[in-house]
Design a protein around this motif. Structure first.
Motif, PDB file in Angstrom:
ATOM      1  N   ILE A  57      -3.165  -4.115   0.561  1.00 56.70           N
ATOM      2  CA  ILE A  57      -2.015  -3.834  -0.302  1.00 56.70           C
ATOM      3  C   ILE A  57      -1.202  -2.713   0.336  1.00 56.70           C
ATOM      4  O   ILE A  57      -1.737  -1.611   0.536  1.00 56.70           O
ATOM      5  CB  ILE A  57      -2.455  -3.420  -1.712  1.00 56.70           C
ATOM      6  CG1 ILE A  57      -3.350  -4.495  -2.337  1.00 56.70           C
ATOM      7  CG2 ILE A  57      -1.236  -3.185  -2.601  1.00 56.70           C
ATOM      8  CD1 ILE A  57      -3.904  -4.108  -3.696  1.00 56.70           C
ATOM      9  N   PRO A  58       0.060  -2.938   0.667  1.00 56.83           N
ATOM     10  CA  PRO A  58       0.864  -1.894   1.291  1.00 56.83           C
ATOM     11  C   PRO A  58       0.962  -0.644   0.421  1.00 56.83           C
ATOM     12  O   PRO A  58       0.975  -0.733  -0.807  1.00 56.83           O
ATOM     13  CB  PRO A  58       2.241  -2.559   1.456  1.00 56.83           C
ATOM     14  CG  PRO A  58       1.963  -4.026   1.440  1.00 56.83           C
ATOM     15  CD  PRO A  58       0.795  -4.202   0.520  1.00 56.83           C
ATOM     16  N   ALA A  59       1.010   0.513   1.072  1.00 58.28           N
ATOM     17  CA  ALA A  59       1.074   1.784   0.351  1.00 58.28           C
ATOM     18  C   ALA A  59       2.311   1.882  -0.530  1.00 58.28           C
ATOM     19  O   ALA A  59       2.287   2.535  -1.572  1.00 58.28           O
ATOM     20  CB  ALA A  59       1.040   2.943   1.343  1.00 58.28           C
ATOM     21  N   LYS A  60       3.400   1.225  -0.141  1.00 58.41           N
ATOM     22  CA  LYS A  60       4.620   1.279  -0.939  1.00 58.41           C
ATOM     23  C   LYS A  60       4.500   0.457  -2.222  1.00 58.41           C
ATOM     24  O   LYS A  60       5.245   0.668  -3.175  1.00 58.41           O
ATOM     25  CB  LYS A  60       5.819   0.785  -0.130  1.00 58.41           C
ATOM     26  CG  LYS A  60       5.749  -0.669   0.290  1.00 58.41           C
ATOM     27  CD  LYS A  60       6.981  -1.077   1.091  1.00 58.41           C
ATOM     28  CE  LYS A  60       6.919  -2.544   1.494  1.00 58.41           C
ATOM     29  NZ  LYS A  60       8.111  -2.956   2.264  1.00 58.41           N
ATOM     30  N   GLU A  61       3.552  -0.495  -2.259  1.00 62.21           N
ATOM     31  CA  GLU A  61       3.339  -1.303  -3.454  1.00 62.21           C
ATOM     32  C   GLU A  61       2.290  -0.691  -4.371  1.00 62.21           C
ATOM     33  O   GLU A  61       2.344  -0.887  -5.600  1.00 62.21           O
ATOM     34  CB  GLU A  61       2.910  -2.726  -3.060  1.00 62.21           C
ATOM     35  CG  GLU A  61       3.990  -3.511  -2.342  1.00 62.21           C
ATOM     36  CD  GLU A  61       3.569  -4.950  -2.076  1.00 62.21           C
ATOM     37  OE1 GLU A  61       2.618  -5.422  -2.733  1.00 62.21           O
ATOM     38  OE2 GLU A  61       4.174  -5.597  -1.208  1.00 62.21           O
ATOM     39  N   LEU A  62       1.327   0.015  -3.815  1.00 61.69           N
ATOM     40  CA  LEU A  62       0.291   0.675  -4.606  1.00 61.69           C
ATOM     41  C   LEU A  62       0.024   2.041  -3.986  1.00 61.69           C
ATOM     42  O   LEU A  62      -0.651   2.154  -2.967  1.00 61.69           O
ATOM     43  CB  LEU A  62      -0.993  -0.162  -4.636  1.00 61.69           C
ATOM     44  CG  LEU A  62      -2.075   0.316  -5.610  1.00 61.69           C
ATOM     45  CD1 LEU A  62      -1.593   0.218  -7.056  1.00 61.69           C
ATOM     46  CD2 LEU A  62      -3.362  -0.498  -5.434  1.00 61.69           C
TER      47      LEU A  62
END
Length: 206
Positions: A115-120
């Protein structure tokens, strides 16, 4: 209304249409494609008040039947359950899309490196980790619409001369734990139920 929707869907076909008239966003969870069940929001005067499944899916980011899972993550202050701090509509929808349920999202997402850091973000991962699956399970239980009324749908709705009958009560399953808050159960029947005899359209107002 959840009870009426469940019973209607069990006997209806795709040529029928059930329209639930209510401004309550929780009832979006009752929308269905087959047989068609739509939500009609009379308070929505600036936009089309009809909410079929496709529109709800576009607005919420999940299927109607996943809305309780969505709300378990983001919470609902009007119904007095908190959800997980920092988890909003967009993040909750992403998690349900990935994992299917709130419990699976809470169990897996904090340590999922895909999960990308910008999404979570880091604080959101920590909120999921700290809240745990117990909080997710409690949220799902509180957000779910109960449909287990002890009534005869055919006698009350489909029969042109139904017998006088009143609900004996609203029977919901017990909460996950005695210490957790419980959602108030209603003992009142739906305010208005209109089913035109020999027609294909049912309308429910609440």
């Amino acid at each position: 209304l959840a009870w009426v929707q469940r019973e209607y869907v069990s006997i209806a076909d795709d040529d029928s249409m059930l329209r639930i008239v209510s401004n309550d966003g929780d009832l979006e969870a009752l929308a269905s494609e087959s047989p068609p069940v739509e939500i009609y929001k009379p308070g929505n005067r600036r936009e089309d008040p009809v909410y079929p499944v496709a529109r709800i899916r576009e607005l919420r980011g999940v299927d109607p039947n996943q809305i309780p899972q969505l709300k378990a993550l983001k919470g609902d202050s009007s119904d007095n359950y908190p959800g997980f701090p920092g988890i909003g509509d967009k993040c909750a929808a992403m998690l349900i899309q990935r994992f299917g349920t709130a419990i699976d999202a809470v169990a897996s997402a904090p340590d999922d490196d895909t999960i990308p850091a910008k999404e979570l973000k880091a604080n959101q991962r920590e909120a999921l980790r700290e809240g745990g699956v117990k909080l997710a399970a409690q949220g799902v239980w509180l957000a779910a619409l109960r449909a287990n009324l002890p009534l005869d749908f055919h006698a009350l709705v489909m029969d042109p001369d139904p017998p006088a009958a009143k609900p004996k009560g609203y029977f919901a399953p017990p909460p996950p734990a005695e210490s957790e808050p419980q959602k108030h159960a209603s003992t009142e029947a739906p305010q208005t139920l209109e089913l035109a005899k020999n027609t294909e359209v049912a309308s429910i107002a609440a």
